[in-house]
Structures are given as C-alpha cells and as structure tokens.
Scaffold this active site. Structure first.
Site, PDB file in Angstrom:
ATOM      1  N   ASP A  67       0.871  -1.185   0.000  1.00  0.00           N
ATOM      2  CA  ASP A  67       0.000   0.000   0.000  1.00  0.00           C
ATOM      3  C   ASP A  67       0.899   1.224   0.000  1.00  0.00           C
ATOM      4  O   ASP A  67       1.940   1.238   0.653  1.00  0.00           O
ATOM      5  CB  ASP A  67      -0.908   0.027   1.238  1.00  0.00           C
ATOM      6  CG  ASP A  67      -2.112   0.954   1.026  1.00  0.00           C
ATOM      7  OD1 ASP A  67      -3.247   0.463   1.053  1.00  0.00           O
ATOM      8  OD2 ASP A  67      -1.905   2.180   0.815  1.00  0.00           O
ATOM      9  N   LYS A  90       0.397   2.627   6.177  1.00  0.00           N
ATOM     10  CA  LYS A  90      -0.555   1.528   6.389  1.00  0.00           C
ATOM     11  C   LYS A  90       0.176   0.190   6.529  1.00  0.00           C
ATOM     12  O   LYS A  90      -0.205  -0.637   7.355  1.00  0.00           O
ATOM     13  CB  LYS A  90      -1.571   1.465   5.246  1.00  0.00           C
ATOM     14  CG  LYS A  90      -2.593   2.585   5.305  1.00  0.00           C
ATOM     15  CD  LYS A  90      -3.678   2.431   4.256  1.00  0.00           C
ATOM     16  CE  LYS A  90      -4.690   3.548   4.381  1.00  0.00           C
ATOM     17  NZ  LYS A  90      -5.745   3.494   3.364  1.00  0.00           N
ATOM     18  N   ASN A 147      -9.108   1.529  -7.478  1.00  0.00           N
ATOM     19  CA  ASN A 147      -9.016   2.215  -8.780  1.00  0.00           C
ATOM     20  C   ASN A 147      -8.624   1.218  -9.870  1.00  0.00           C
ATOM     21  O   ASN A 147      -8.031   0.170  -9.598  1.00  0.00           O
ATOM     22  CB  ASN A 147      -8.023   3.386  -8.710  1.00  0.00           C
ATOM     23  CG  ASN A 147      -6.628   2.916  -8.360  1.00  0.00           C
ATOM     24  OD1 ASN A 147      -5.866   2.529  -9.236  1.00  0.00           O
ATOM     25  ND2 ASN A 147      -6.284   2.903  -7.072  1.00  0.00           N
ATOM     26  N   CYS A 189      -9.671 -12.433 -17.703  1.00  0.00           N
ATOM     27  CA  CYS A 189      -8.775 -11.549 -16.956  1.00  0.00           C
ATOM     28  C   CYS A 189      -9.444 -10.178 -16.881  1.00  0.00           C
ATOM     29  O   CYS A 189     -10.535  -9.970 -17.428  1.00  0.00           O
ATOM     30  CB  CYS A 189      -7.386 -11.489 -17.595  1.00  0.00           C
ATOM     31  SG  CYS A 189      -7.150 -10.240 -18.869  1.00  0.00           S
ATOM     32  N   CYS A 213     -17.007  13.254  -1.983  1.00  0.00           N
ATOM     33  CA  CYS A 213     -16.300  12.047  -1.566  1.00  0.00           C
ATOM     34  C   CYS A 213     -17.247  10.859  -1.640  1.00  0.00           C
ATOM     35  O   CYS A 213     -18.464  10.989  -1.474  1.00  0.00           O
ATOM     36  CB  CYS A 213     -15.662  12.208  -0.191  1.00  0.00           C
ATOM     37  SG  CYS A 213     -16.811  12.207   1.155  1.00  0.00           S
TER      38      CYS A 213
HETATM   39  P1  ATP Z   1     -10.809   6.593   0.501  1.00  0.00           P
HETATM   40  O1  ATP Z   1     -12.237   6.126   0.522  1.00  0.00           O
HETATM   41  O2  ATP Z   1     -10.554   7.798   1.322  1.00  0.00           O
HETATM   42  O3  ATP Z   1     -10.234   6.625  -0.877  1.00  0.00           O
HETATM   43  P2  ATP Z   1      -8.914   4.479   0.889  1.00  0.00           P
HETATM   44  O4  ATP Z   1      -7.939   5.155  -0.022  1.00  0.00           O
HETATM   45  O5  ATP Z   1      -8.397   3.845   2.144  1.00  0.00           O
HETATM   46  O6  ATP Z   1     -10.025   5.482   1.318  1.00  0.00           O
HETATM   47  P3  ATP Z   1     -10.092   1.920   0.200  1.00  0.00           P
HETATM   48  O7  ATP Z   1     -10.967   1.510  -0.923  1.00  0.00           O
HETATM   49  O8  ATP Z   1     -10.609   1.664   1.583  1.00  0.00           O
HETATM   50  O9  ATP Z   1      -9.724   3.431  -0.005  1.00  0.00           O
HETATM   51  O10 ATP Z   1      -8.696   1.157   0.063  1.00  0.00           O
HETATM   52  C1  ATP Z   1      -7.950   1.049  -1.096  1.00  0.00           C
HETATM   53  C2  ATP Z   1      -6.498   0.949  -0.673  1.00  0.00           C
HETATM   54  O11 ATP Z   1      -5.700   0.631  -1.819  1.00  0.00           O
HETATM   55  C3  ATP Z   1      -5.952   2.253  -0.092  1.00  0.00           C
HETATM   56  O12 ATP Z   1      -5.333   2.004   1.150  1.00  0.00           O
HETATM   57  C4  ATP Z   1      -4.940   2.728  -1.148  1.00  0.00           C
HETATM   58  O13 ATP Z   1      -3.844   3.417  -0.579  1.00  0.00           O
HETATM   59  C5  ATP Z   1      -4.518   1.407  -1.798  1.00  0.00           C
HETATM   60  N1  ATP Z   1      -4.049   1.576  -3.191  1.00  0.00           N
HETATM   61  C6  ATP Z   1      -4.787   2.057  -4.222  1.00  0.00           C
HETATM   62  N2  ATP Z   1      -4.041   2.111  -5.355  1.00  0.00           N
HETATM   63  C7  ATP Z   1      -2.810   1.653  -5.028  1.00  0.00           C
HETATM   64  C8  ATP Z   1      -1.596   1.457  -5.761  1.00  0.00           C
HETATM   65  N3  ATP Z   1      -1.518   1.764  -7.064  1.00  0.00           N
HETATM   66  N4  ATP Z   1      -0.492   0.990  -5.117  1.00  0.00           N
HETATM   67  C9  ATP Z   1      -0.564   0.686  -3.797  1.00  0.00           C
HETATM   68  N5  ATP Z   1      -1.691   0.837  -3.051  1.00  0.00           N
HETATM   69  C10 ATP Z   1      -2.803   1.306  -3.646  1.00  0.00           C
HETATM   70 ZN    ZN Z   2      -7.700 -11.301 -20.849  1.00  0.00          ZN
END
Ligand code: ATP
Ligand code: ZN
Length: 292
Positions: A67, A90, A147, A189, A213
């Site tokens: 993370d 984290k 994402n 995939c 948000c």
């Molecule tokens: P918010 O709702 O404020 O966005 P959040 O970022 O903790 O909260 P969650 O959906 O609870 O969102 O968790 C997703 C987690 O994945 C987060 O801790 C984020 O930092 C992590 N994350 C997202 N993209 C990446 C990445 N490219 N590399 C490493 N960690 C990632």
């Molecule tokens: Zn594929």
C-alpha cells in the site's frame, strides 16, 4: 504470549484447536496446509486490512502487504486501523498489529505505488518469488484497491507471473460490492471484459469531482472482505465450491453468481498466451465446471 501454532493439543485456550476442528468435522482435509501458504495483498483499505487480519487469525504462513498510503483519521469509519495509527504508513501499522495478533505469520510490507514503472519489476518479482521458501511464487494475490489503474497493473503482473488472483470492489455508494477469481488463461482476466471506462481509455483521475467524496460503510467492506477470504480459503485449502464472480447488493440482499470465461481476442498479450497454454487442458477444466 507466543501460542504454539497449530498445536495438536485440543484445549479451549488454544485458538488453533478451533481451526483444526474444521478437519475433524470433515470440512477441510488438511487444515495445517495453511502454514505453507503465502498470500500477497494489494491495498490495505477497508477491505484489504480486514482480509489481512482474517488470514492472520486463520494462521496463514506468509503475507506480503502492499500500500502506498498512510492511515488517516478519515479512515476510522472502517475496521482494523485505530486513531493512534494516524500518520503511520498503512503497511507499518498493519504489520505491527498483525504481528501482535499472531507472531507465527511471516510478514513483509512494501510502501509504494504498484502501477509506477520503477516499482513494477519489484512487485512482479515478489509475485514470482514471494512463496514461504523465498523461491517459489505466491499462492494467491488479493486485489483490494479502489481504482482501475491498480487493478490493471495487478492483472498484468498476474498474467505475466501466471499467478491466480482474486479481485474485490465496493461501489461508490457503499451498498454493493463483488469478488472475482481470475486464473490466467482459464477465466476472464481484467482486460478480457474491461469496465467501459478502462475500454474507452478515459483517465480515471479526470472523473473525480472536486469536494465530492465516495460513501463507505464498514458493514459492506467487512462483508466483501469476508466473502473474499472465504473464497481464498476454499481455493487454498480445497473445499466447497469456488465463486468466479460473486456480487453483493446490500439493498436487496441479492448475491448474483457467474463464471466469466476468457476472451480469445483479449487486448492483453500475456492473457492470450496463457489461454493458448490452457487451450488443451482448459477444455477439460471447462467441461468439468459446466458439468457440476
Ligand atoms: P478513501 O475512501 O478515502 O479513498 P482508501 O484510499 O483507504 O479510502 P479503500 O478503498 O478503503 O480506499 O482502500 C484502497 C487501498 O488501496 C488504499 O489504502 C490505497 O492506498 C490502496 N491503493 C490504491 N491504489 C494503489 C496502488 N496503485 N499501489 C498501492 N496501493 C494502492
Ligand atoms: Zn484477458
């Protein structure tokens, strides 16, 4: 207190005797296999941190945690992290807490963006060599990110390293979620059936509305983490029926379940290669799946 892990002794004070009871009751053939298992988790947010805690309490052999973020007070509507963790990475806060819950688990934490070019090779290497012996691949990757760019990077790494993964997601309105199992070449995939946004190449960050948000509920995230880890345990310990796509709608308590087959014209070259390898064996595998 160091607890003798998976001790055969059946006592009420030994948490592992409750896990080993799964074996005595015929649910799982060899529960102790969990000690040889290594799982890599990307994202320690509302789903990933809870999934890591569940696997730790189940006595998993090794966890590799990724993370790029720090704990914020705004994360307190989720489970796992506490206010005193605010400001800590984290990965560091999670490894300290998990270590105190079960010191027998081998823990590895990495704080970086898995989509960034300089880190991707390291990430791929941990998939290929992150097994408990330090040489073999991890047994499973859990994607708990929020994402598409991160999911696309995980998809690429898992297709390249030929490692099974399970993806999870919770909707922006916090009242639905899903999990999906992806076996390179055998099931769809992430790019075989891309979400419209990914297929159309729209930059995700341009869609974020200023000051708006997303909603989030510890209930939905906890349920999705539970479904994800239950499915992971079924795969790792070979019991029950695996779910390939399992949806969850909180408003209607509906759980749609499907199997998603690979797309022969997938845009991911490694996916097409894995499909070729599986074509012979894969037919038998698909037949068995549809027979059930
Ligand atoms: P918010 O709702 O404020 O966005 P959040 O970022 O903790 O909260 P969650 O959906 O609870 O969102 O968790 C997703 C987690 O994945 C987060 O801790 C984020 O930092 C992590 N994350 C997202 N993209 C990446 C990445 N490219 N590399 C490493 N960690 C990632
Ligand atoms: Zn594929």
């Amino acid at each position: 207190i160091k607890i003798d892990h998976m001790s055969a002794e059946v006592t009420d004070s030994n948490p592992y005797s409750r896990l080993m009871a799964l074996k005595r009751m015929g649910v799982v053939k060899e529960y102790e296999r969990i000690r040889e298992v290594s799982v890599l988790i990307v994202g320690l947010g509302g789903v990933g941190s809870v999934a890591a805690e569940m696997l730790t309490r189940c006595g998993i052999g090794k966890l590799l945690l990724f993370d790029y973020d720090v704990v914020e007070l705004a994360n307190m509507n989720r489970l796992f992290f506490r206010p005193e963790h605010a400001g800590l990475r984290k990965t560091e806060a999670a490894t300290a807490t998990l270590e105190s819950i079960n010191p027998d688990v081998c823990l590895e934490g990495h704080t970086y963006d898995v989509t960034s070019v300089p880190h991707f090779e390291h990430f791929l290497d941990r998939l290929r060599r992150g097994g408990p012996d330090g040489r073999s691949p991890v047994h499973l990757v859990l994607s708990c990110v929020d994402n598409y760019a991160a999911r696309t990077a995980i998809n690429q790494a898992c297709n390249e390293a030929d490692v099974a993964w399970m993806e999870s997601g919770v909707s922006e309105d916090a009242v639905s979620g899903h999990i999906q199992t992806l076996f390179p070449g055998r099931t769809a995939c992430f790019e075989c059936l891309p979400p419209l946004l990914v297929a159309s190449g729209v930059e995700e960050s341009t869609l974020r509305r200023e000051g708006v948000c997303a909603a989030s509920l510890p209930t939905t995230m906890g349920i999705v983490a539970g479904l994800l880890v239950q499915n992971a345990l079924k795969y790792l310990l070979d019991f029950g029926d695996l779910s390939y796509y399992l949806g969850y709608s909180a408003l209607t308590d509906h759980f749609p379940r499907h199997t998603l087959w690979p797309n022969p014209d997938c845009g991911n070259m490694w996916c097409r290669r894995r499909q070729e390898t599986w074509r012979g064996k894969g037919r038998a595998w698909q037949r068995r799946e549809t027979d059930c």
